[in-house]
Design an enzyme around this catalytic site. Structure first.
Site, PDB file in Angstrom:
ATOM      1  CE1 TYR A 281      22.645 -20.341  -0.002  1.00 25.38           C
ATOM      2  CE2 TYR A 281      22.632 -21.772  -1.919  1.00 25.38           C
ATOM      3  CZ  TYR A 281      22.340 -21.546  -0.590  1.00 25.38           C
ATOM      4  OH  TYR A 281      21.743 -22.537   0.154  1.00 25.38           O
TER       5      TYR A 281
ATOM      6  CE  LYS B  34       8.336 -17.477   6.238  1.00 25.93           C
ATOM      7  NZ  LYS B  34       7.477 -18.470   6.897  1.00 25.93           N
TER       8      LYS B  34
ATOM      9  CG  ASP C 208       6.678 -21.746   6.667  1.00 26.15           C
ATOM     10  OD1 ASP C 208       6.337 -21.451   5.498  1.00 26.15           O
ATOM     11  OD2 ASP C 208       6.232 -21.141   7.650  1.00 26.15           O
TER      12      ASP C 208
ATOM     13  CG  ASP D 185      21.287 -25.794  -1.225  1.00 26.18           C
ATOM     14  OD1 ASP D 185      21.439 -26.995  -1.512  1.00 26.18           O
ATOM     15  OD2 ASP D 185      22.173 -25.114  -0.669  1.00 26.18           O
TER      16      ASP D 185
ATOM     17  CG  ASP E 119      20.235 -31.695  -0.372  1.00 25.70           C
ATOM     18  OD1 ASP E 119      20.287 -31.929  -1.596  1.00 25.70           O
ATOM     19  OD2 ASP E 119      21.224 -31.358   0.287  1.00 25.70           O
TER      20      ASP E 119
END
Ligand code: NAD
Length: 362
Positions: free
Chosen positions: A141, A192, A224, A248, A252
């Site tokens: 980001y 990852k 994943d 992020d 959620d």
């Protein structure tokens, strides 16, 4: 030793929910002799109206000295026509960056009475109590270079850069290990590392911290798989630590496992464990001023402030038990009404009163 708590009610339902959190904090302040000193300031739309800026100098001066900040929410239709750079939400970004709040804690705790609000079957979420630790100020980001360019044929290309250095990984890693130490001692780092070099370094650096925390058991999981496991068997997790982008998304997903947005607290900390504590929800302009808002996310955020910034874990536990107890009594606010039509519907103030009574009854 006195400790300072800055309250930033903000906009919309912010003042309603922060005033309940303040009453709860005042109650434990007295009972546990915490010597908390409260001040209030402006942030967001109210600050634009009164002081001309979303994060005014007067708030900045107090925020930099505060041990903990409890924020309601910012924003609303009144300020939606302003240019993006002048909007209330900019105040939130400004305070996070000013205080270098790089560590975000998002708990996902299921209160048994609210199992019906979960997106999963209740047997899968029974006993769920996860803490997601997300790096908040680095990663893709913020990474440079970034942008959209065109090649010679005029075909446009968008690109971003995911970067973390060892210092950034170590500082979030240490806070995650410490959080795991305070809980069940299990930490799962999500990356990852089979594909991305930035997360190969993430995994190596997390491994290098292992010897500083021999009492914490560290495991690693690809993102994943972590997303899949969160909806397959979420109770396997205790503390998860990950970078900005993965955090992020995973936080959620975890939020949906626990039900209403009116119940979700969060914390953002810096290296000195000073922090900004706020509900995950926004300013809910559709119900602002109606006395209907659920104050529990903000009250639970105040409990996190006691635990993580104010060295008052006993008071934090007392508040969390009081919240659990009002739900057991069958009290709910309008946002939870669908969960249990038999429950007693109460407003913001009555819910605050019930938490105070439950605290006094302990
Ligand atoms: P929202 O979270 O404010 O509201 C979404 C829905 O949830 C609404 O129907 C609202 O009534 C309900 N809701 C939210 N909190 C509740 C509570 N405590 N009790 C009962 N019901 C509750 O999100 P939105 O509508 O997308 O945004 C409204 C404003 O809030 C916007 O200006 C947005 O920019 C701002 N916002 C601020 C923050 C923040 O301050 N951290 C976060 C998100 C949105």
């Amino acid at each position: 030793m006195t400790r300072s708590v800055l309250l930033l009610p903000g906009d919309g339902i912010g003042p309603e929910v922060v005033s309940e959190a303040r009453r709860v904090l005042e109650s434990v302040n007295e009972r546990f002799d915490l010597e908390l000193v409260f001040t209030e300031g402006n942030l967001g739309g109210i600050a634009i109206d009164l002081e001309g800026q979303a994060y005014p100098e007067s708030t900045r001066a107090v925020a930099r000295e505060a041990d903990a900040i409890v924020l309601g929410a910012v924003g609303g239709p009144k300020w939606d026509a302003l240019p993006a750079a002048d909007r209330p939400e900019r105040g939130l970004l400004a305070i996070r960056s000013d205080l270098d709040l790089f560590c975000n804690y998002r708990p996902a705790l299921l209160f048994p009475e609210l199992a019906g609000a979960s997106s999963l079957r209740s047997e899968l979420v029974s006993g769920l109590d996860i803490l997601i630790v997300r790096e908040l100020t680095g990663g893709i980001y913020f990474g440079e270079p970034r942008g959209i360019t065109s090649n010679a044929e005029g075909i446009r290309e968008g690109f971003n850069t995911d970067r973390y250095n060892e210092t950034e990984i170590r500082r979030i890693g240490r806070l995650a290990f410490e959080a795991a130490r305070r809980r069940s001692g299990r930490l799962c780092s999500v990356d990852k590392a089979n594909v991305l070099e930035v997360t190969m370094l993430w995994r190596e650096t997390m491994e290098s911290l292992r010897e500083e925390y021999p009492d914490v058991s560290l495991s690693h999981m690809y993102v994943d798989n972590a997303a899949m496991q969160l909806v397959r068997q979420p109770t396997q997790f205790d503390v998860l630590v990950t970078g900005n982008l993965f955090g992020d998304i995973l936080s959620d997903i975890a939020a949906m496992l626990t039900g209403s947005i009116g119940m979700l607290p969060s914390a953002s900390l810096n290296a000195e464990s000073r922090g900004l504590y706020e509900p995950v929800h926004g300013s809910a302009p559709d119900i602002a001023g109606e006395g209907k808002a659920n104050p529990l996310a903000t009250i639970l955020s105040a409990a996190m402030a006691l635990r993580y910034s104010l060295s008052a874990a006993d008071a934090a536990n007392a508040i969390e038990q009081a919240v659990a107890s009002v739900l057991t009594q069958g009290l709910i606010t309008a946002d939870l009404a669908a969960v249990d039509p038999e429950a007693t519907l109460v407003g913001t103030r009555a819910m605050g009163d019930a938490v105070l009574s439950a605290l006094q009854a302990q």
